[in-house]
Design a protein around this motif. Structure first.
Motif, PDB file in Angstrom:
ATOM      1  N   VAL A 123       0.732  -1.137   0.012  1.00 44.07           N
ATOM      2  CA  VAL A 123      -0.039   0.039   0.136  1.00 44.07           C
ATOM      3  C   VAL A 123       1.045   1.229  -0.069  1.00 44.07           C
ATOM      4  CG1 VAL A 123      -1.821   1.117   1.310  1.00 44.07           C
ATOM      5  CG2 VAL A 123      -1.771  -1.192   1.360  1.00 44.07           C
ATOM      6  N   ARG A 124       0.672   2.372  -0.815  1.00 42.25           N
ATOM      7  CA  ARG A 124       1.406   3.157  -1.094  1.00 42.25           C
ATOM      8  C   ARG A 124       0.504   4.424  -1.405  1.00 42.25           C
ATOM      9  NH1 ARG A 124       3.764   6.205  -5.525  1.00 42.25           N
ATOM     10  NH2 ARG A 124       2.481   5.008  -6.976  1.00 42.25           N
ATOM     11  N   SER A 125       0.699   5.706  -0.582  1.00 42.61           N
ATOM     12  CA  SER A 125       0.066   6.807  -0.617  1.00 42.61           C
ATOM     13  C   SER A 125       0.472   7.495  -1.863  1.00 42.61           C
ATOM     14  CB  SER A 125       0.179   7.716   0.618  1.00 42.61           C
ATOM     15  OG  SER A 125      -0.538   9.002   0.562  1.00 42.61           O
ATOM     16  N   GLU A 131      -2.552   3.682  -3.903  1.00 43.02           N
ATOM     17  CA  GLU A 131      -2.141   2.521  -4.776  1.00 43.02           C
ATOM     18  C   GLU A 131      -1.798   1.541  -3.995  1.00 43.02           C
ATOM     19  OE1 GLU A 131       0.970   1.127  -8.116  1.00 43.02           O
ATOM     20  OE2 GLU A 131       1.746   2.390  -6.882  1.00 43.02           O
ATOM     21  N   ILE A 132      -2.632   0.137  -4.477  1.00 35.34           N
ATOM     22  CA  ILE A 132      -2.641  -1.069  -3.617  1.00 35.34           C
ATOM     23  C   ILE A 132      -2.045  -2.248  -4.689  1.00 35.34           C
ATOM     24  CG2 ILE A 132      -3.988  -2.705  -2.308  1.00 35.34           C
ATOM     25  CD1 ILE A 132      -5.940  -0.166  -1.587  1.00 35.34           C
ATOM     26  N   VAL A 133      -1.310  -2.932  -4.327  1.00 34.71           N
ATOM     27  CA  VAL A 133      -0.784  -4.043  -5.175  1.00 34.71           C
ATOM     28  C   VAL A 133      -1.096  -5.387  -4.475  1.00 34.71           C
ATOM     29  CG1 VAL A 133       1.106  -4.881  -6.607  1.00 34.71           C
ATOM     30  CG2 VAL A 133       1.001  -2.633  -6.120  1.00 34.71           C
ATOM     31  N   PRO A 134      -1.922  -6.347  -4.791  1.00 40.95           N
ATOM     32  CA  PRO A 134      -2.229  -7.459  -3.940  1.00 40.95           C
ATOM     33  C   PRO A 134      -1.029  -8.368  -4.692  1.00 40.95           C
ATOM     34  CG  PRO A 134      -4.060  -6.870  -5.219  1.00 40.95           C
ATOM     35  CD  PRO A 134      -3.006  -5.722  -5.718  1.00 40.95           C
ATOM     36  N   ARG A 135      -0.875  -9.270  -3.796  1.00 39.89           N
ATOM     37  CA  ARG A 135       0.124 -10.307  -4.147  1.00 39.89           C
ATOM     38  C   ARG A 135      -0.391 -11.148  -5.264  1.00 39.89           C
ATOM     39  NH1 ARG A 135       2.304 -15.149  -0.053  1.00 39.89           N
ATOM     40  NH2 ARG A 135       3.732 -15.964  -1.508  1.00 39.89           N
ATOM     41  N   LYS A 136       0.364 -11.755  -6.029  1.00 37.23           N
ATOM     42  CA  LYS A 136      -0.065 -12.469  -7.154  1.00 37.23           C
ATOM     43  C   LYS A 136       0.939 -13.896  -7.140  1.00 37.23           C
ATOM     44  CE  LYS A 136      -1.056 -12.037 -11.922  1.00 37.23           C
ATOM     45  NZ  LYS A 136      -0.929 -10.970 -13.036  1.00 37.23           N
ATOM     46  N   MET A 137       0.345 -14.795  -6.959  1.00 41.14           N
ATOM     47  CA  MET A 137       1.137 -16.186  -6.884  1.00 41.14           C
ATOM     48  C   MET A 137       0.719 -16.973  -8.236  1.00 41.14           C
ATOM     49  SD  MET A 137       0.394 -17.157  -3.036  1.00 41.14           S
ATOM     50  CE  MET A 137      -1.342 -17.574  -3.608  1.00 41.14           C
ATOM     51  N   GLY A 138       1.871 -17.191  -8.901  1.00 41.83           N
ATOM     52  CA  GLY A 138       1.916 -17.966 -10.253  1.00 41.83           C
ATOM     53  C   GLY A 138       2.739 -19.256 -10.483  1.00 41.83           C
ATOM     54  N   ASP A 139       2.530 -20.119 -11.322  1.00 40.19           N
ATOM     55  CA  ASP A 139       3.185 -21.058 -11.945  1.00 40.19           C
ATOM     56  C   ASP A 139       2.818 -21.220 -13.530  1.00 40.19           C
ATOM     57  OD1 ASP A 139       0.876 -22.611 -11.948  1.00 40.19           O
ATOM     58  OD2 ASP A 139       1.156 -23.504  -9.937  1.00 40.19           O
ATOM     59  N   GLU A 140       3.377 -22.600 -13.882  1.00 39.15           N
ATOM     60  CA  GLU A 140       3.169 -22.658 -15.307  1.00 39.15           C
ATOM     61  C   GLU A 140       1.746 -22.800 -15.708  1.00 39.15           C
ATOM     62  OE1 GLU A 140       3.341 -26.525 -13.229  1.00 39.15           O
ATOM     63  OE2 GLU A 140       4.726 -24.717 -13.206  1.00 39.15           O
ATOM     64  N   ARG A 142       0.857  -4.810 -14.426  1.00 38.05           N
ATOM     65  CA  ARG A 142       1.529  -4.279 -13.017  1.00 38.05           C
ATOM     66  C   ARG A 142       0.634  -4.633 -11.849  1.00 38.05           C
ATOM     67  NH1 ARG A 142       1.998   1.666 -12.717  1.00 38.05           N
ATOM     68  NH2 ARG A 142       2.940   1.204 -11.035  1.00 38.05           N
ATOM     69  N   TRP A 143      -0.714  -5.256 -12.151  1.00 36.94           N
ATOM     70  CA  TRP A 143      -1.511  -5.822 -11.069  1.00 36.94           C
ATOM     71  C   TRP A 143      -1.837  -5.029  -9.845  1.00 36.94           C
ATOM     72  CZ3 TRP A 143      -4.678  -9.136 -12.517  1.00 36.94           C
ATOM     73  CH2 TRP A 143      -5.506  -9.867 -11.675  1.00 36.94           C
ATOM     74  N   ASN A 144      -1.892  -3.586 -10.116  1.00 36.37           N
ATOM     75  CA  ASN A 144      -2.083  -2.748  -9.141  1.00 36.37           C
ATOM     76  C   ASN A 144      -3.439  -2.134  -9.141  1.00 36.37           C
ATOM     77  OD1 ASN A 144      -1.418  -1.247 -11.620  1.00 36.37           O
ATOM     78  ND2 ASN A 144      -0.351   0.344 -10.583  1.00 36.37           N
ATOM     79  N   GLN A 145      -3.954  -1.482  -8.113  1.00 33.16           N
ATOM     80  CA  GLN A 145      -5.182  -1.058  -7.895  1.00 33.16           C
ATOM     81  C   GLN A 145      -5.130   0.614  -7.406  1.00 33.16           C
ATOM     82  OE1 GLN A 145      -8.064  -3.714  -6.292  1.00 33.16           O
ATOM     83  NE2 GLN A 145      -6.231  -4.942  -5.611  1.00 33.16           N
ATOM     84  N   LEU A 146      -6.013   1.320  -7.524  1.00 33.53           N
ATOM     85  CA  LEU A 146      -6.284   2.651  -6.973  1.00 33.53           C
ATOM     86  C   LEU A 146      -7.331   2.637  -6.105  1.00 33.53           C
ATOM     87  CD1 LEU A 146      -4.896   5.449  -7.002  1.00 33.53           C
ATOM     88  CD2 LEU A 146      -6.349   6.083  -8.851  1.00 33.53           C
ATOM     89  N   LEU A 147      -7.090   3.226  -4.837  1.00 34.08           N
ATOM     90  CA  LEU A 147      -8.334   3.478  -4.140  1.00 34.08           C
ATOM     91  C   LEU A 147      -8.569   5.013  -4.207  1.00 34.08           C
ATOM     92  CD1 LEU A 147     -10.208   2.788  -1.676  1.00 34.08           C
ATOM     93  CD2 LEU A 147      -8.629   3.119  -0.180  1.00 34.08           C
ATOM     94  N   VAL A 148      -9.818   5.142  -4.558  1.00 35.68           N
ATOM     95  CA  VAL A 148     -10.373   6.949  -4.789  1.00 35.68           C
ATOM     96  C   VAL A 148     -11.544   6.885  -3.658  1.00 35.68           C
ATOM     97  CG1 VAL A 148     -11.220   8.359  -6.219  1.00 35.68           C
ATOM     98  CG2 VAL A 148      -9.896   6.544  -7.253  1.00 35.68           C
ATOM     99  N   PRO A 149     -11.101   7.562  -2.634  1.00 34.30           N
ATOM    100  CA  PRO A 149     -12.148   7.940  -1.553  1.00 34.30           C
ATOM    101  C   PRO A 149     -13.058   8.711  -2.046  1.00 34.30           C
ATOM    102  CG  PRO A 149      -9.670   8.866  -0.886  1.00 34.30           C
ATOM    103  CD  PRO A 149     -10.095   8.366  -2.460  1.00 34.30           C
TER     104      PRO A 149
END
Length: 193
Positions: free
Chosen positions: A5-7, A15-24, A109-116
């Protein structure tokens, strides 16, 4: 799973970036988890999910908001393509009134934006076939729906494409400037999610 989470230096715009887990096989990600968000001070009750598709690069949607009692917090993410996403403080009397913050949000980038609530929101597609999904804390209310001009000189957003290339709806093309718009009144000490 954890969140980054970054202001963005405007009250409550994150800006919010959730964790993303991946494989083949592909990937898995929790894009909204009430408990994890609450651990970061974000306690919101989302009531509606919206999905927007834009066929072309250069589609501009915004600057949109709803007035109380239907004001909305928004959690915006991109599931395909990329956008230039903007939040504008429209709380008259706020130290950051008419200031804006923007980031690129993309599926890559898999990021999100929180707009209040209290902020107008808009985005510009940077790629064709872009899909935007966003959660809101109040349902759509036509009687409370408002817009501000995307090119208002008092806000002066630095859109990354030439204005002549932008595709807008009639509503957005004819929206009033901030000076004429109904906006929020700033409440000092107002709690942010």
């Amino acid at each position: 799973m954890s969140l980054e989470v970054r202001s963005l230096d405007l009250d409550g715009v994150l800006e919010i970036v959730p964790r993303k887990m991946g494989d083949e096989r592909g990937f898995f990600s929790e894009t909204w988890n009430a408990r994890q968000f609450a651990e970061h001070g974000i306690a919101l009750d989302f009531v509606q999910d919206n999905h927007s598709y834009s066929a072309s690069r250069g589609v501009l949607r915004g600057l949109h908001y709803q007035l109380p009692p239907y004001a909305q917090d928004k959690l915006v993410r991109v599931v395909k393509g990329a956008i230039f996403d903007v939040a504008v403080d429209i709380r008259r009397g706020s130290p950051s009134f008419a200031r804006w913050a923007a980031i690129e949000i993309s599926a890559r980038r898999w990021n999100q934006l929180l707009v209040p609530r209290g902020f107008a929101h808009g985005f510009l597609t940077l790629e064709p076939d872009t899909e935007v999904v966003y959660k809101v804390t109040n349902p759509y209310s036509p009687a409370h729906d408002r817009a501000i001009r995307f090119d208002d000189p008092d806000i002066a957003i630095a859109w990354p494409l030439p204005l002549a290339e932008l595709q807008l709806s009639e509503k957005d093309r004819t929206a009033p400037q901030l000076r004429q718009a109904e906006v929020f009144e700033f409440a000092a000490g107002e709690e942010r999610p």
